[in-house]
Design a protein around this motif. Structure first.
Motif, short mmCIF file in Angstrom:
data_model
loop_
_atom_site.label_atom_id
_atom_site.label_comp_id
_atom_site.label_asym_id
_atom_site.label_seq_id
_atom_site.Cartn_x
_atom_site.Cartn_y
_atom_site.Cartn_z
N VAL A 289 -2.51 -6.97 -1.33
CA VAL A 289 -3.06 -7.16 0.00
C VAL A 289 -1.90 -7.06 0.98
O VAL A 289 -0.89 -7.73 0.81
CB VAL A 289 -3.75 -8.54 0.15
CG1 VAL A 289 -4.23 -8.76 1.57
CG2 VAL A 289 -4.89 -8.69 -0.83
N LYS A 290 -2.06 -6.23 1.98
CA LYS A 290 -1.01 -6.09 3.00
C LYS A 290 -1.16 -7.19 4.04
O LYS A 290 -2.26 -7.60 4.36
CB LYS A 290 -1.11 -4.72 3.67
CG LYS A 290 -0.76 -3.59 2.73
CD LYS A 290 -0.93 -2.24 3.40
CE LYS A 290 -0.75 -1.15 2.37
NZ LYS A 290 -1.34 0.10 2.78
N ARG A 291 -0.03 -7.64 4.56
CA ARG A 291 0.00 -8.65 5.61
C ARG A 291 0.61 -8.03 6.87
O ARG A 291 1.06 -6.89 6.86
CB ARG A 291 0.85 -9.85 5.17
CG ARG A 291 0.26 -10.62 4.02
CD ARG A 291 1.20 -11.76 3.64
NE ARG A 291 0.57 -12.65 2.69
CZ ARG A 291 -0.05 -13.77 3.01
NH1 ARG A 291 -0.13 -14.15 4.26
NH2 ARG A 291 -0.58 -14.52 2.09
N LEU A 292 0.66 -8.84 7.90
CA LEU A 292 1.27 -8.38 9.14
C LEU A 292 2.77 -8.19 8.97
O LEU A 292 3.39 -8.76 8.07
CB LEU A 292 1.04 -9.42 10.24
CG LEU A 292 -0.42 -9.61 10.66
CD1 LEU A 292 -0.51 -10.76 11.66
CD2 LEU A 292 -0.98 -8.34 11.25
N PHE A 293 3.36 -7.39 9.82
CA PHE A 293 4.81 -7.20 9.89
C PHE A 293 5.42 -6.57 8.63
O PHE A 293 6.57 -6.81 8.31
CB PHE A 293 5.53 -8.51 10.22
CG PHE A 293 4.94 -9.22 11.41
CD1 PHE A 293 4.96 -8.64 12.67
CD2 PHE A 293 4.32 -10.44 11.25
CE1 PHE A 293 4.41 -9.29 13.76
CE2 PHE A 293 3.76 -11.09 12.34
CZ PHE A 293 3.80 -10.51 13.59
N GLY A 294 4.64 -5.79 7.89
CA GLY A 294 5.17 -5.06 6.75
C GLY A 294 5.30 -5.83 5.46
O GLY A 294 5.83 -5.31 4.48
N ASP A 295 4.83 -7.07 5.42
CA ASP A 295 4.85 -7.85 4.19
C ASP A 295 3.55 -7.63 3.42
O ASP A 295 2.60 -7.07 3.94
CB ASP A 295 5.00 -9.34 4.47
CG ASP A 295 6.39 -9.73 4.95
OD1 ASP A 295 7.24 -8.84 5.08
OD2 ASP A 295 6.60 -10.92 5.20
N GLY A 296 3.52 -8.11 2.18
CA GLY A 296 2.30 -8.01 1.39
C GLY A 296 2.34 -8.95 0.20
O GLY A 296 3.38 -9.52 -0.13
#
Length: 92
Positions: free
Chosen positions: A37-44
């Motif tokens: 699952v991708k998160r905001l700001f390029g994290d996941g």
């Protein structure tokens, strides 16, 4: 406290807990499925399903796209192919 992730060519190692005294490690051949699952700001986040039925979870992975590209090069080609078809569950 903090969680450190190391993703060298043969295994994934996660160190966590106070003073980094908890360590978990898996080798790529044990991975039979990956979901992310991708998160905001390029994290996941990533969950690797292992041969023995266990799950290995990593949260807030920085440089997520680059990290996943590297991991997909290390796992069995069938696992990588399956991931590319339906492993990213950000937008089902």
């Amino acid at each position: 406290e903090g969680v450190k992730k190391k993703i060298p060519p043969r295994r994934i190692r996660v160190t966590s807990g106070i003073n980094g005294n908890e360590m978990a490690e898996i080798v790529y051949p044990d991975i039979i499925e990956i979901r992310t699952v991708k998160r905001l700001f390029g994290d996941g986040d990533m969950v690797a399903f292992l041969r023995d039925g266990a799950k290995f979870e990593m949260r807030n992975i920085p440089n997520f796209e680059e990290t996943m590209d590297f991991i997909l090069e290390q796992v069995d080609p069938k696992v990588a192919e399956q991931y590319k078809k339906k492993g990213d569950v950000t937008n089902p």
